[in-house]
Design an enzyme around this catalytic site. Structure first.
Site, PDB file in Angstrom:
ATOM      1  N   ILE A   1       0.843  -1.210   0.000  1.00  0.00           N
ATOM      2  CA  ILE A   1       0.000   0.000   0.000  1.00  0.00           C
ATOM      3  C   ILE A   1       0.874   1.255   0.000  1.00  0.00           C
ATOM      4  CG2 ILE A   1      -1.794   1.285   1.249  1.00  0.00           C
ATOM      5  CD1 ILE A   1      -2.628  -1.375   2.574  1.00  0.00           C
TER       6      ILE A   1
ATOM      7  N   ASP B   1       8.945   7.765  -0.482  1.00  0.00           N
ATOM      8  CA  ASP B   1       8.411   8.914  -1.208  1.00  0.00           C
ATOM      9  C   ASP B   1       8.279   8.470  -2.657  1.00  0.00           C
ATOM     10  OD1 ASP B   1       7.962  11.212  -2.648  1.00  0.00           O
ATOM     11  OD2 ASP B   1       9.374  12.443  -1.510  1.00  0.00           O
TER      12      ASP B   1
ATOM     13  N   ASN C   1      -2.218   4.120  -4.044  1.00  0.00           N
ATOM     14  CA  ASN C   1      -3.164   5.032  -3.398  1.00  0.00           C
ATOM     15  C   ASN C   1      -2.568   6.419  -3.149  1.00  0.00           C
ATOM     16  OD1 ASN C   1      -5.372   5.810  -1.316  1.00  0.00           O
ATOM     17  ND2 ASN C   1      -3.475   5.819  -0.119  1.00  0.00           N
TER      18      ASN C   1
ATOM     19  N   TYR D   1      -4.442  18.652 -11.088  1.00  0.00           N
ATOM     20  CA  TYR D   1      -4.894  17.452 -10.362  1.00  0.00           C
ATOM     21  C   TYR D   1      -5.766  16.595 -11.279  1.00  0.00           C
ATOM     22  CZ  TYR D   1      -7.137  14.426  -6.918  1.00  0.00           C
ATOM     23  OH  TYR D   1      -7.601  13.315  -6.238  1.00  0.00           O
TER      24      TYR D   1
ATOM     25  N   LYS E   1      -5.264  12.673 -12.611  1.00  0.00           N
ATOM     26  CA  LYS E   1      -6.230  11.585 -12.416  1.00  0.00           C
ATOM     27  C   LYS E   1      -6.784  11.092 -13.758  1.00  0.00           C
ATOM     28  CE  LYS E   1      -5.814  11.011  -7.978  1.00  0.00           C
ATOM     29  NZ  LYS E   1      -5.306   9.748  -7.395  1.00  0.00           N
TER      30      LYS E   1
ATOM     31  N   VAL F   1     -14.338  12.486  -0.185  1.00  0.00           N
ATOM     32  CA  VAL F   1     -14.034  11.640   0.979  1.00  0.00           C
ATOM     33  C   VAL F   1     -13.388  12.546   2.027  1.00  0.00           C
ATOM     34  CG1 VAL F   1     -12.955   9.502   1.772  1.00  0.00           C
ATOM     35  CG2 VAL F   1     -13.382   9.830  -0.681  1.00  0.00           C
TER      36      VAL F   1
HETATM   37  N1  LIG Z   1     -10.271  12.489  -0.267  1.00  0.00           N
HETATM   38  C1  LIG Z   1     -10.905  12.644  -1.415  1.00  0.00           C
HETATM   39  O1  LIG Z   1     -11.918  13.367  -1.510  1.00  0.00           O
HETATM   40  C2  LIG Z   1     -10.429  11.889  -2.634  1.00  0.00           C
HETATM   41  C3  LIG Z   1     -11.289  11.838  -3.735  1.00  0.00           C
HETATM   42  C4  LIG Z   1     -10.881  11.156  -4.879  1.00  0.00           C
HETATM   43  C5  LIG Z   1      -9.641  10.551  -4.910  1.00  0.00           C
HETATM   44  N2  LIG Z   1      -8.811  10.613  -3.826  1.00  0.00           N
HETATM   45  C6  LIG Z   1      -7.514   9.962  -3.918  1.00  0.00           C
HETATM   46  O2  LIG Z   1      -7.381   9.040  -2.871  1.00  0.00           O
HETATM   47  C7  LIG Z   1      -5.998   8.815  -2.600  1.00  0.00           C
HETATM   48  C8  LIG Z   1      -5.776   8.879  -1.090  1.00  0.00           C
HETATM   49  O3  LIG Z   1      -6.114  10.151  -0.618  1.00  0.00           O
HETATM   50  P1  LIG Z   1      -6.762  10.418   0.811  1.00  0.00           P
HETATM   51  O4  LIG Z   1      -8.089  11.021   0.592  1.00  0.00           O
HETATM   52  O5  LIG Z   1      -6.642   9.229   1.654  1.00  0.00           O
HETATM   53  O6  LIG Z   1      -5.797  11.603   1.308  1.00  0.00           O
HETATM   54  P2  LIG Z   1      -4.845  11.758   2.587  1.00  0.00           P
HETATM   55  O7  LIG Z   1      -5.601  11.478   3.834  1.00  0.00           O
HETATM   56  O8  LIG Z   1      -4.232  13.129   2.421  1.00  0.00           O
HETATM   57  O9  LIG Z   1      -3.741  10.633   2.364  1.00  0.00           O
HETATM   58  C9  LIG Z   1      -2.815  10.722   1.323  1.00  0.00           C
HETATM   59  C10 LIG Z   1      -1.728   9.709   1.530  1.00  0.00           C
HETATM   60  O10 LIG Z   1      -0.792   9.807   0.438  1.00  0.00           O
HETATM   61  C11 LIG Z   1       0.511   9.891   0.993  1.00  0.00           C
HETATM   62  N3  LIG Z   1       1.425  10.620   0.124  1.00  0.00           N
HETATM   63  C12 LIG Z   1       1.310  11.899  -0.339  1.00  0.00           C
HETATM   64  N4  LIG Z   1       2.397  12.212  -1.075  1.00  0.00           N
HETATM   65  C13 LIG Z   1       3.213  11.116  -1.058  1.00  0.00           C
HETATM   66  C14 LIG Z   1       4.473  10.809  -1.617  1.00  0.00           C
HETATM   67  N5  LIG Z   1       5.156  11.711  -2.353  1.00  0.00           N
HETATM   68  N6  LIG Z   1       5.000   9.592  -1.412  1.00  0.00           N
HETATM   69  C15 LIG Z   1       4.328   8.667  -0.673  1.00  0.00           C
HETATM   70  N7  LIG Z   1       3.146   8.899  -0.114  1.00  0.00           N
HETATM   71  C16 LIG Z   1       2.594  10.110  -0.307  1.00  0.00           C
HETATM   72  C17 LIG Z   1       0.353  10.559   2.353  1.00  0.00           C
HETATM   73  O11 LIG Z   1       1.389  10.121   3.236  1.00  0.00           O
HETATM   74  P3  LIG Z   1       2.672  10.982   3.652  1.00  0.00           P
HETATM   75  O12 LIG Z   1       2.255  12.406   3.732  1.00  0.00           O
HETATM   76  O13 LIG Z   1       3.050  10.375   4.982  1.00  0.00           O
HETATM   77  O14 LIG Z   1       3.676  10.687   2.589  1.00  0.00           O
HETATM   78  C18 LIG Z   1      -0.970   9.936   2.819  1.00  0.00           C
HETATM   79  O15 LIG Z   1      -0.727   8.694   3.433  1.00  0.00           O
HETATM   80  C19 LIG Z   1      -5.248   9.875  -3.395  1.00  0.00           C
HETATM   81  O16 LIG Z   1      -4.722   9.285  -4.573  1.00  0.00           O
HETATM   82  C20 LIG Z   1      -6.321  10.888  -3.767  1.00  0.00           C
HETATM   83  O17 LIG Z   1      -6.014  11.582  -4.953  1.00  0.00           O
HETATM   84  C21 LIG Z   1      -9.188  11.266  -2.681  1.00  0.00           C
END
Ligand SMILES: NC(=O)c1ccc[n+]([C@@H]2O[C@H](COP(=O)([O-])OP(=O)(O)OC[C@H]3O[C@@H](n4cnc5c(N)ncnc54)[C@H](OP(=O)(O)O)[C@@H]3O)[C@@H](O)[C@H]2O)c1
Length: 259
Positions: free
Chosen positions: A11, A65, A92, A158, A162, A191
């Site tokens: 993951i 990263d 993810n 963004y 996607k 979300v």
């Molecule tokens: N929340 C929404 O509304 C939504 C909607 C559609 C799609 N998504 C997608 O869902 C996925 C997860 O997002 P989330 O909503 O769970 O957001 P989140 O709570 O901000 O989590 C994002 C995760 O990605 C990690 N991350 C960010 N940059 C990174 C990097 N350079 N290397 C490794 N890890 C990295 C962060 O960990 P660290 O900061 O510890 O690295 C964190 O664990 C994303 O792809 C996002 O685009 C989210």
């Protein structure tokens, strides 16, 4: 015994939100885990908690990263024997910064979104698929977004990342059609995670406004669908799933109740 028992799941972005919820739910299924993100202390806390509840699964917590291809290759090359054969890759990790119109977008922010959301997913997939092919089993699950289906003002870069995830998922599925490897995409709408706080550069009030007047999805709602997707019989592939909270109809059409 469930279908996922004893499978190994890799993951990205497991330190928060959807990735963390997925780690918890895959652990419930008896999966071994490779949990990765940049914030190692969060991963170690999650590992400790999961290991207490599930002493029989193997958990490898490692800093990664995904923007850094050399780190991706090192993490994959150095996977402990117990988890070196990955059954499910959950791509993810992802993020957005700002709501700037294209003419105002900063180069550094463009680079960060492109390299996290696209390059990371590509190079990690590239690092793991050859072994999946050798073993004749594997599943790539990419987290896309409604932003990869429909563009909106203030989301050009963004959305572009996607849309790229959507294209990569479809192309990879075609490239692997003569193998047992499955390729899936799950595309959430709103979300409530740290996602919006990151988008608004830490401004919690602006982030909270995104979810005002609606009941948004939570990370566990998406994790449930990820685990469901991974747990189908080997001949079943869920190619694409678009998931909204009930009062969202597309990227920008959201019905909000006045509070
Ligand atoms: N929340 C929404 O509304 C939504 C909607 C559609 C799609 N998504 C997608 O869902 C996925 C997860 O997002 P989330 O909503 O769970 O957001 P989140 O709570 O901000 O989590 C994002 C995760 O990605 C990690 N991350 C960010 N940059 C990174 C990097 N350079 N290397 C490794 N890890 C990295 C962060 O960990 P660290 O900061 O510890 O690295 C964190 O664990 C994303 O792809 C996002 O685009 C989210």
């Amino acid at each position: 015994m469930g279908r996922l028992q004893g499978k190994t799941v890799f993951i990205t972005g497991a330190s928060a939100g959807i990735g963390e919820a997925s780690a918890r739910q895959f652990a419930e299924e008896g999966c071994n885990l490779i949990i990765t993100a940049r914030r190692l202390e969060k991963l170690e806390g999650l590992k400790k908690k999961l290991q207490e509840g599930h002493p029989n699964i193997y958990i490898h917590a490692v800093q990664l990263d995904v923007q850094k291809v050399d780190q991706i290759n090192k993490v994959v090359a150095e996977l402990p024997d117990a988890v070196k054969d990955v059954d499910v890759l959950l791509n993810n990790a992802g993020m957005v910064i700002g709501v700037d119109h294209l003419v105002d977008v900063e180069e550094a922010v463009v680079d960060q979104m492109l390299s996290t959301n696209i390059k990371g997913l590509v190079f990690l997939t590239k690092a793991l698929v050859p072994r999946m092919k050798e073993r004749g089993t594997g599943h790539i699950i990419n987290i896309g977004s409604v932003a990869g289906k429909q563009a909106y003002a203030g989301g050009s870069i963004y959305c572009a990342t996607k849309f790229a995830v959507d294209a990569i998922t479809k192309a990879l599925a075609i490239e692997l059609v003569d193998t047992p490897i499955r390729v899936s995409q799950i595309c959430p709408g709103l979300v409530n995670t740290e996602f919006s706080t990151v988008r608004f550069r830490g401004d919690k009030e602006k982030a909270d406004n995104v979810y005002k007047g609606i009941q948004p999805l939570v990370a566990d709602d998406i994790a449930e669908l990820i685990v469901f997707t991974a747990g189908r019989p080997a001949h079943v592939n869920i190619a694409d799933m678009l998931v909204f909270p009930v009062n969202q109809a597309d990227s920008k059409t959201v019905y909000r109740r006045s509070e």
